[in-house]
Design a protein around this motif. Structure first.
Motif, mmCIF file in Angstrom:
data_model
loop_
_atom_site.group_PDB
_atom_site.id
_atom_site.type_symbol
_atom_site.label_atom_id
_atom_site.label_comp_id
_atom_site.label_asym_id
_atom_site.label_seq_id
_atom_site.Cartn_x
_atom_site.Cartn_y
_atom_site.Cartn_z
ATOM 1 N N ALA A 108 23.913 -3.616 33.345
ATOM 2 C CA ALA A 108 23.972 -2.151 33.419
ATOM 3 C C ALA A 108 25.185 -1.625 32.651
ATOM 4 C CB ALA A 108 24.017 -1.689 34.873
ATOM 5 N N LEU A 109 26.326 -2.315 32.783
ATOM 6 C CA LEU A 109 27.521 -1.912 32.024
ATOM 7 C C LEU A 109 27.265 -2.044 30.519
ATOM 8 C CD1 LEU A 109 30.533 -3.516 33.912
ATOM 9 C CD2 LEU A 109 30.110 -1.068 33.551
ATOM 10 N N ALA A 110 26.655 -3.165 30.121
ATOM 11 C CA ALA A 110 26.366 -3.386 28.706
ATOM 12 C C ALA A 110 25.393 -2.319 28.190
ATOM 13 C CB ALA A 110 25.800 -4.793 28.501
ATOM 14 N N THR A 111 24.389 -2.006 29.007
ATOM 15 C CA THR A 111 23.408 -0.986 28.624
ATOM 16 C C THR A 111 24.095 0.376 28.470
ATOM 17 O OG1 THR A 111 21.635 -2.220 29.690
ATOM 18 C CG2 THR A 111 21.266 0.140 29.385
ATOM 19 N N ALA A 112 25.025 0.660 29.371
ATOM 20 C CA ALA A 112 25.768 1.922 29.288
ATOM 21 C C ALA A 112 26.622 1.958 28.015
ATOM 22 C CB ALA A 112 26.641 2.099 30.525
ATOM 23 N N LEU A 113 27.323 0.857 27.739
ATOM 24 C CA LEU A 113 28.171 0.806 26.533
ATOM 25 C C LEU A 113 27.321 0.917 25.268
ATOM 26 C CD1 LEU A 113 30.575 -2.026 27.734
ATOM 27 C CD2 LEU A 113 31.321 0.282 27.053
ATOM 28 N N ALA A 114 26.164 0.238 25.265
ATOM 29 C CA ALA A 114 25.260 0.324 24.108
ATOM 30 C C ALA A 114 24.775 1.758 23.944
ATOM 31 C CB ALA A 114 24.082 -0.628 24.287
ATOM 32 N N VAL A 124 35.860 -9.172 36.394
ATOM 33 C CA VAL A 124 35.831 -9.641 34.999
ATOM 34 C C VAL A 124 34.732 -8.982 34.165
ATOM 35 C CG1 VAL A 124 36.883 -11.944 35.203
ATOM 36 C CG2 VAL A 124 34.454 -11.654 35.722
ATOM 37 N N ALA A 125 33.630 -8.598 34.822
ATOM 38 C CA ALA A 125 32.479 -8.051 34.086
ATOM 39 C C ALA A 125 32.843 -6.775 33.323
ATOM 40 C CB ALA A 125 31.327 -7.764 35.046
ATOM 41 N N SER A 126 33.736 -5.953 33.889
ATOM 42 C CA SER A 126 34.102 -4.695 33.226
ATOM 43 C C SER A 126 34.753 -4.994 31.888
ATOM 44 C CB SER A 126 35.094 -3.887 34.075
ATOM 45 O OG SER A 126 34.768 -3.920 35.435
ATOM 46 N N ILE A 127 35.670 -5.944 31.897
ATOM 47 C CA ILE A 127 36.419 -6.288 30.692
ATOM 48 C C ILE A 127 35.527 -7.076 29.722
ATOM 49 C CG2 ILE A 127 38.463 -7.512 29.825
ATOM 50 C CD1 ILE A 127 39.702 -7.022 32.653
ATOM 51 N N GLY A 128 34.776 -8.021 30.278
ATOM 52 C CA GLY A 128 33.921 -8.864 29.443
ATOM 53 C C GLY A 128 32.854 -8.079 28.704
ATOM 54 N N SER A 129 32.298 -7.068 29.362
ATOM 55 C CA SER A 129 31.215 -6.317 28.723
ATOM 56 C C SER A 129 31.733 -5.560 27.499
ATOM 57 C CB SER A 129 30.568 -5.353 29.722
ATOM 58 O OG SER A 129 31.504 -4.410 30.186
ATOM 59 N N ILE A 130 32.980 -5.141 27.539
ATOM 60 C CA ILE A 130 33.567 -4.416 26.390
ATOM 61 C C ILE A 130 33.715 -5.367 25.203
ATOM 62 C CG2 ILE A 130 35.623 -3.198 25.557
ATOM 63 C CD1 ILE A 130 36.067 -2.396 28.580
ATOM 64 N N GLY A 131 34.281 -6.547 25.474
ATOM 65 C CA GLY A 131 34.462 -7.538 24.425
ATOM 66 C C GLY A 131 33.135 -7.988 23.821
ATOM 67 N N HIS A 132 32.103 -7.990 24.627
ATOM 68 C CA HIS A 132 30.777 -8.399 24.186
ATOM 69 C C HIS A 132 30.266 -7.555 23.010
ATOM 70 C CE1 HIS A 132 26.664 -9.865 24.636
ATOM 71 N NE2 HIS A 132 26.266 -8.612 24.610
ATOM 72 N N PHE A 133 30.709 -6.306 22.936
ATOM 73 C CA PHE A 133 30.285 -5.419 21.842
ATOM 74 C C PHE A 133 31.248 -5.456 20.658
ATOM 75 C CE2 PHE A 133 27.822 -3.901 25.358
ATOM 76 C CZ PHE A 133 26.595 -3.631 24.767
ATOM 77 N N GLY A 134 32.198 -6.381 20.719
ATOM 78 C CA GLY A 134 33.166 -6.450 19.631
ATOM 79 C C GLY A 134 34.214 -5.363 19.731
ATOM 80 N N ALA A 135 34.205 -4.630 20.837
ATOM 81 C CA ALA A 135 35.229 -3.603 21.056
ATOM 82 C C ALA A 135 36.419 -4.260 21.752
ATOM 83 C CB ALA A 135 34.664 -2.466 21.893
ATOM 84 N N THR A 136 37.545 -3.545 21.770
ATOM 85 C CA THR A 136 38.773 -4.100 22.339
ATOM 86 C C THR A 136 39.057 -3.487 23.700
ATOM 87 O OG1 THR A 136 39.660 -4.323 20.122
ATOM 88 C CG2 THR A 136 41.246 -4.420 21.924
ATOM 89 N N PRO A 137 39.100 -4.325 24.756
ATOM 90 C CA PRO A 137 39.514 -3.780 26.048
ATOM 91 C C PRO A 137 41.020 -3.534 26.052
ATOM 92 C CG PRO A 137 38.891 -6.120 26.266
ATOM 93 C CD PRO A 137 38.783 -5.772 24.813
ATOM 94 N N VAL A 138 41.419 -2.329 26.410
ATOM 95 C CA VAL A 138 42.843 -1.992 26.531
ATOM 96 C C VAL A 138 43.125 -1.811 28.014
ATOM 97 C CG1 VAL A 138 44.595 -0.249 26.011
ATOM 98 C CG2 VAL A 138 42.934 -0.924 24.252
ATOM 99 N N LEU A 139 43.921 -2.703 28.571
ATOM 100 C CA LEU A 139 44.136 -2.676 30.016
ATOM 101 C C LEU A 139 45.184 -1.636 30.402
ATOM 102 C CD1 LEU A 139 42.338 -5.117 29.883
ATOM 103 C CD2 LEU A 139 43.955 -6.381 31.298
ATOM 104 N N ALA A 140 44.884 -0.909 31.473
ATOM 105 C CA ALA A 140 45.800 0.123 31.963
ATOM 106 C C ALA A 140 46.143 -0.145 33.417
ATOM 107 C CB ALA A 140 45.169 1.506 31.812
ATOM 108 N N GLU A 141 47.227 0.483 33.848
ATOM 109 C CA GLU A 141 47.722 0.320 35.222
ATOM 110 C C GLU A 141 46.819 1.036 36.231
ATOM 111 O OE1 GLU A 141 50.440 -1.383 36.105
ATOM 112 O OE2 GLU A 141 52.075 -1.069 34.666
ATOM 113 N N VAL A 142 46.840 0.533 37.468
ATOM 114 C CA VAL A 142 46.280 1.301 38.576
ATOM 115 C C VAL A 142 47.445 1.944 39.334
ATOM 116 C CG1 VAL A 142 44.220 -0.146 38.798
ATOM 117 C CG2 VAL A 142 46.249 -0.691 40.177
ATOM 118 N N ASP A 143 47.118 2.973 40.128
ATOM 119 C CA ASP A 143 48.146 3.604 40.964
ATOM 120 C C ASP A 143 47.878 3.263 42.432
ATOM 121 O OD1 ASP A 143 46.085 5.258 41.802
ATOM 122 O OD2 ASP A 143 46.673 6.926 40.497
#
Ligand SMILES: *Cc1c(COP(=O)(O)O)cnc(C)c1O
Length: 396
Positions: free
Chosen positions: A65-71, A89-108
């Motif tokens: 579903a994440l991959a479908t949304a990103l596509a 891991v799926a959130s980060i992995g799905s981004i990399g799957h499209f050749g895009a770069t995951p940029v990690l940000a802080e939580v509060d």
């Protein structure tokens, strides 16, 4: 004892599955008119109606579903997508799957994306922000929407852990430009394996649909052939047997959430206030799915001590949900992150502890607690155990 929906599997799920078996209607495309008859199509329509969402596509997992949304949003090579360092891991992995770069940000303190840190990490290459409603509670959607609009980037919701939850009356997953649910057994409702991608507009939906169905236009509408983009896709379609279960589960979602919240409220009544410990901040307490009840301590030591006494662990030790525990990120990828890169996230997770309410999952750090079917006695016993562990840790 996985997620709360699992505890509610029952006669209607069985009845729907029997209907599939009676006709061996194992795929959404068996019928001449899939619009009319398939459970997959019914699930998509029921979600759109019940959650008041844009067009949806049912697929075979939350990751799909994440991959479908990103596509659907057209994320691709060269794009950056901002994602929290505390997520599955799926959130980060799905981004990399499209050749895009995951940029990690802080939580509060809400353990969801810190909007200020998101804004600092926006660059000309930023394409989207992935807001993860972690542990069933909403991100600060108002601020994230404003930031996304101000910088002209897309907002995607990973609502895998938060199906049915809400933010100011709107269902999580329906607020951004796209969203995703998971129906694995640890989520609010389940069909074993499954997920749904949600879209705001038809063009994104059509691209997302094509991605999970070999490039076909939505619902294989042959009138649509040639009108969409010619594209390759994969086959990530949801099987009918899964949709049969998911349709029955969807009808229960508000009951499941009401029951989970009732158990959480009782637990909160029984937990004594202590110096140096507080519940995590929620951006919409009413809309929280209540999968878990999180407490954050003033320092890491008592959190570790209490966790030890309860045979659980602080959230920083929950495997595969914290970037610090993802060797993938320090290994063979072009993006490298290691513990220490997000000091605020590291600190907060080392001081936080989740008591299970609806979702019991040792990997999520919620190995101790109660469940949606717990009795009053069970709840009282768990609260007492927590209280006495906190008392001795804080006194120490
Ligand atoms: C569970 C989960 C997913 C993936 O869902 P699957 O159905 O297991 O593929 C994605 N993101 C988050 C935050 C999750 O918790």
């Amino acid at each position: 004892m996985p997620g709360p929906g699992f505890e509610f599997l029952g006669d209607e799920e069985r009845h729907n599955v029997e209907q599939v078996l009676a006709q061996w209607s194992l795929t959404r495309y068996l019928f001449d008119n899939p619009e009319e008859q398939s459970f997959v199509r019914r699930l998509e329509r029921d979600i759109e109606a019940h959650f008041d969402s844009g067009p949806t596509v049912a697929v075979n997992s939350g990751t799909s579903a994440l991959a479908t949304a990103l596509a659907g949003l057209g994320v691709g090579p060269g794009d950056e997508v901002i994602v929290p360092g505390y997520t599955y891991v799926a959130s980060i992995g799905s981004i990399g799957h499209f050749g895009a770069t995951p940029v990690l940000a802080e939580v509060d303190e809400s353990l969801t994306l810190d909007p200020d840190d998101v804004e600092r990490r926006i660059t000309p290459r930023t394409r989207a922000i992935m807001a993860v409603h972690m542990l069933g509670a909403s991100c600060d959607m108002e601020r994230l929407r404003k930031i996304a609009d101000r910088h002209g980037v897309l907002l995607l919701e990973d609502a895998a852990q938060a199906c049915g939850g809400s933010y100011r009356g709107a269902r999580l997953g329906t607020i951004g430009d796209a969203g995703a649910y998971s129906f694995n057994p640890f989520k609010v409702i389940t069909c074993g394996e499954g997920g749904v991608a949600l879209f705001r507009d038809h063009a994104s939906y059509a691209r997302g649909f094509a991605y999970q169905d070999q490039g076909w236009p939505p619902l294989r509408d042959n009138n649509g052939v040639g009108t969409g983009e010619a594209t390759f896709g994969l086959n990530l379609r949801m099987p009918e047997l899964s949709a049969a279960v998911a349709c029955a589960q969807l009808k229960r979602v508000d009951t499941v959430l009401a029951e989970t919240r009732r158990v959480r409220n009782r637990l909160i009544e029984l937990i004594e206030p202590h110096e140096g410990v507080r519940q995590r901040r929620l951006h919409d307490a009413e809309g929280d799915c209540a999968n878990v009840l999180v407490h954050t301590f003033d320092s890491a030591e008592p959190a570790r001590e209490v966790a030890g006494q309860l045979s659980t662990k602080p959230l920083a030790d929950s495997g595969r949900h914290y970037y610090g525990n993802m060797p993938q990120l320090s290994g063979n990828t072009s993006v490298r992150y290691a513990r220490g890169d997000l000091p605020r996230t590291d600190d907060l997770l080392s001081r936080s502890l989740a008591i299970s309410v609806g979702v019991s999952d040792a990997h999520l750090g919620s190995g101790f607690g109660v469940g949606v079917r717990s009795t009053e006695e069970d709840i009282v016993r768990a609260a007492e155990k927590f209280n006495s562990a906190v008392r001795s840790a804080v006194a120490a």
